[in-house]
Design an enzyme around this catalytic site. Structure first.
Site, PDB file in Angstrom:
ATOM      1  N   GLY A  81       0.780  -1.224   0.000  1.00  0.00           N
ATOM      2  CA  GLY A  81       0.000   0.000   0.000  1.00  0.00           C
ATOM      3  C   GLY A  81       0.814   1.276   0.000  1.00  0.00           C
ATOM      4  O   GLY A  81       1.806   1.418  -0.713  1.00  0.00           O
TER       5      GLY A  81
ATOM      6  N   SER B 152      -5.987   9.334   8.969  1.00  0.00           N
ATOM      7  CA  SER B 152      -7.036   9.099   7.978  1.00  0.00           C
ATOM      8  C   SER B 152      -8.066  10.210   8.101  1.00  0.00           C
ATOM      9  O   SER B 152      -8.264  10.761   9.199  1.00  0.00           O
ATOM     10  CB  SER B 152      -7.710   7.747   8.231  1.00  0.00           C
ATOM     11  OG  SER B 152      -8.966   7.655   7.567  1.00  0.00           O
TER      12      SER B 152
ATOM     13  N   TYR C 171     -11.620   2.224  14.890  1.00  0.00           N
ATOM     14  CA  TYR C 171     -10.684   2.721  13.874  1.00  0.00           C
ATOM     15  C   TYR C 171     -10.593   4.242  13.924  1.00  0.00           C
ATOM     16  O   TYR C 171      -9.488   4.813  13.936  1.00  0.00           O
ATOM     17  CB  TYR C 171     -11.141   2.270  12.482  1.00  0.00           C
ATOM     18  CG  TYR C 171     -10.258   2.807  11.374  1.00  0.00           C
ATOM     19  CD1 TYR C 171      -8.958   2.342  11.218  1.00  0.00           C
ATOM     20  CD2 TYR C 171     -10.726   3.777  10.489  1.00  0.00           C
ATOM     21  CE1 TYR C 171      -8.144   2.829  10.204  1.00  0.00           C
ATOM     22  CE2 TYR C 171      -9.918   4.267   9.482  1.00  0.00           C
ATOM     23  CZ  TYR C 171      -8.627   3.788   9.332  1.00  0.00           C
ATOM     24  OH  TYR C 171      -7.820   4.289   8.334  1.00  0.00           O
TER      25      TYR C 171
END
Length: 315
Positions: free
Chosen positions: A24, A149, A174
């Site tokens: 990634g 994120s 998360y």
């Protein structure tokens, strides 16, 4: 700003550590760092996959200076062993990239909820153990880049149930861990400034990039519908992993990247495009939450930083 990988400066004589470098964003960042002359230490949970990723990079960059080292962020023992193997070595940039997303509840080797343990606590411990390598008190220009994120905007740190023992939702956990990443990056920058250290802490997010990260949750939960939706979104909505790595590369290498900043893609809904400086969530700027998270993280990991606590801002 239309910054691309072509703008990465010459990195010869620079050493970078990248966690999760075997896939990634981490893999693509490693590729471009090596292409521009950096020595890259690929910190990977699985060294077999790490060596395969290194071979992939060398196929593109034959003279790539790469070194694969075991570092499992779900194990404080592994993190300490990794730091001990690097003792005395100079690190110019640490990229805290590895992560897991929206997986069913599980625990690390040390009993931490896995997403909080890997995404935040593992990197908190690793950074603290590598401070001497980064030469923060030696006049060297070093950087710590922490990959968060855009989902951190939904996050809230629940100090009463950090490990999700009373109530657990994969996405809530998360988002909490990604908010913790930004809080940590900002608090680290404040402590570096207070210490007058010649180092910078920067937070980034990749937008929506086509990587394997999106498949961990559906794979572990066995949800075929979720898996199909993830594949469709990665095909239709996501940008490439190469594009997703640009904010990380910018924060790690651009001369004008600033400590305490947050960088992400500047295109559609901040999900794609060239990197730009952005505002993170209101919660991420809460200094008291950041201070409390720092103390809890130090208590849980047993890692302390040789950095002073920042002074409270004058009113």
């Amino acid at each position: 700003m239309n910054w691309t990988a072509d703008d990465v400066p010459d990195l010869h004589d620079r050493t970078m550590v990248v966690t999760g470098a075997n896939s990634g964003i981490g893999l693509e960042a490693t590729r471009e760092l090596a292409r521009n002359g950096a020595t890259v230490v690929m910190a990977c949970r699985d060294t077999e996959r790490g060596e395969a990723a290194a071979a992939d990079v060398r196929a593109d960059v034959p003279d790539a200076d790469l070194r694969v080292e075991a570092c499992d962020l779900a194990s404080l023992e592994s993190i300490r062993a990794f730091a001990e193997r690097l003792e005395g070595e100079t690190i110019d940039v640490l990229i805290n990239n590895a992560g897991v997303m929206a997986i069913p509840r599980s625990e690390t080797d040390d009993g931490f909820e896995t997403q909080f343990g890997v995404n935040h606590l593992g990197h908190f411990a690793l950074t603290g153990l590598l401070l001497e390598n980064l030469g923060i008190h030696e006049g060297r220009d070093s950087r710590i880049v922490t990959v968060s994120s855009a989902m951190h905007e939904r996050g809230e740190v629940d100090f009463d149930d950090l490990q999700g023992e009373d109530s657990y939702d994969p996405w809530d956990a998360y988002c909490q861990s990604k908010l913790a990443n930004v809080l940590f990056a900002y608090e680290l920058e404040r402590r570096l400034l207070t210490a007058d250290a010649n180092a910078e802490s920067v937070a980034v997010h990749p937008g929506y990039a086509n990587t394997q990260l999106q498949f961990r949750g559906p794979e572990q939960s066995g949800s075929r519908i979720w898996m199909a939706a993830s594949r469709l979104a990665n095909t239709v909505v996501a940008q490439s992993a190469e594009m997703g790595a640009l904010p990380t590369l910018y924060a790690a290498t651009a001369p004008d990247a600033e400590g305490g900043a947050y960088y992400g893609p500047g295109g559609l809904l901040n999900m794609r495009g060239a990197p730009e400086r952005q505002a993170s969530s209101d919660r991420s700027y809460d200094r008291e939450t950041a201070r409390q998270l720092w103390k809890v993280s130090s208590d849980l990991t047993g890692v302390t930083y040789d950095l002073p606590e920042p002074k409270a801002p004058s009113s």
